[in-house]
Design a protein around this motif. Structure first.
Motif, PDB file in Angstrom:
ATOM      1  N   LYS A  37      87.312  49.865  62.403  1.00  0.00           N
ATOM      2  CA  LYS A  37      88.092  48.646  62.615  1.00  0.00           C
ATOM      3  C   LYS A  37      87.180  47.491  63.020  1.00  0.00           C
ATOM      4  CE  LYS A  37      92.527  50.642  63.851  1.00  0.00           C
ATOM      5  NZ  LYS A  37      92.606  51.984  64.282  1.00  0.00           N
TER       6      LYS A  37
ATOM      7  N   ARG B 258      87.946  39.822  53.112  1.00  0.00           N
ATOM      8  CA  ARG B 258      89.032  38.899  53.482  1.00  0.00           C
ATOM      9  C   ARG B 258      90.051  38.758  52.355  1.00  0.00           C
ATOM     10  NH1 ARG B 258      88.248  40.235  58.274  1.00  0.00           N
ATOM     11  NH2 ARG B 258      86.885  38.971  59.565  1.00  0.00           N
TER      12      ARG B 258
ATOM     13  N   ALA C 154      91.434  43.069  55.350  1.00  0.00           N
ATOM     14  CA  ALA C 154      91.385  41.688  55.850  1.00  0.00           C
ATOM     15  C   ALA C 154      91.415  41.585  57.376  1.00  0.00           C
ATOM     16  CB  ALA C 154      92.532  40.873  55.246  1.00  0.00           C
ATOM     17  N   SER C 155      92.018  42.573  58.042  1.00  0.00           N
ATOM     18  CA  SER C 155      92.161  42.486  59.501  1.00  0.00           C
ATOM     19  C   SER C 155      90.966  43.056  60.272  1.00  0.00           C
ATOM     20  CB  SER C 155      93.440  43.198  59.948  1.00  0.00           C
ATOM     21  OG  SER C 155      93.322  44.589  59.699  1.00  0.00           O
TER      22      SER C 155
ATOM     23  N   SER D 112      87.704  43.408  62.373  1.00  0.00           N
ATOM     24  CA  SER D 112      86.959  42.527  63.271  1.00  0.00           C
ATOM     25  C   SER D 112      85.490  42.599  62.873  1.00  0.00           C
ATOM     26  CB  SER D 112      87.107  42.977  64.725  1.00  0.00           C
ATOM     27  OG  SER D 112      88.424  42.793  65.161  1.00  0.00           O
TER      28      SER D 112
ATOM     29  N   ASN E  28      86.552  33.917  59.193  1.00  0.00           N
ATOM     30  CA  ASN E  28      87.187  34.568  60.360  1.00  0.00           C
ATOM     31  C   ASN E  28      86.355  35.661  61.013  1.00  0.00           C
ATOM     32  OD1 ASN E  28      89.489  32.953  60.150  1.00  0.00           O
ATOM     33  ND2 ASN E  28      90.392  34.344  58.650  1.00  0.00           N
TER      34      ASN E  28
ATOM     35  N   TYR F 249      94.037  47.373  69.417  1.00  0.00           N
ATOM     36  CA  TYR F 249      94.078  47.422  67.967  1.00  0.00           C
ATOM     37  C   TYR F 249      95.266  48.276  67.528  1.00  0.00           C
ATOM     38  CZ  TYR F 249      89.348  45.505  67.969  1.00  0.00           C
ATOM     39  OH  TYR F 249      88.270  44.716  68.141  1.00  0.00           O
TER      40      TYR F 249
END
Length: 143
Positions: A61, A82, A88-89, A91, A111, A141
């Motif tokens: 993650k 992304r 896309a999520s 980190s 991001n 998370y």
């Protein structure tokens, strides 16, 4: 001060330089970070790993990403994840030697959770990894 997530999170390191890989592993050890660290040597390898259906460990993650790599560099990798709804999520923390404003701007526009210049001294690097560990152990998370 130490926090623990119920499920130890897997962290993906995308780095082509063996010395930098060893430095990250050493910084994890010095900070008593027990999260599993999986290494990919470029963006293509990292994408294949993240999209694999047959992992022997929890899907990462958190990504520690170098920008300057062969085959697929860090910015290209960021653009790719992304655009992928299943990735896309993630980190992503950039850890690079690039102090170029254009790289910083592009990374933040994609991001990233942080942009860290690789310090020259091992002590500063260990301190930077300690700060990262504090961050990701504090964050919640989804499962």
């Amino acid at each position: 001060m130490s926090f623990t997530n119920p499920v130890p999170m897997t962290i993906l390191l995308v780095e082509d330089d063996e010395v930098d890989v060893m430095n990250v592993k050493r910084a994890f050890k010095k900070n008593n970070i027990s999260n599993q660290l999986v290494v990919a040597s470029n963006g293509i390898e990292a994408l294949a790993l993240l999209r694999s259906e047959t992992l022997d460990y929890p899907r990462p993650k958190i990504v520690l990403l170098d920008l300057n790599m062969p085959k697929m560099g860090g910015i290209e990798f960021l653009k790719e994840i992304r655009q992928d709804p299943s990735l896309a999520s993630l980190s992503v923390f950039v850890m690079t030697t690039s102090n170029e404003d254009s790289d910083k701007i592009e990374a933040f526009n994609l991001n990233v959770a942080g942009y860290i210049l690789k310090p020259l001294s091992m002590d500063r690097f260990i301190a930077a990894v300690s700060t990262l560990n504090s961050y990701w152990t504090l964050c919640e998370y989804p499962q």
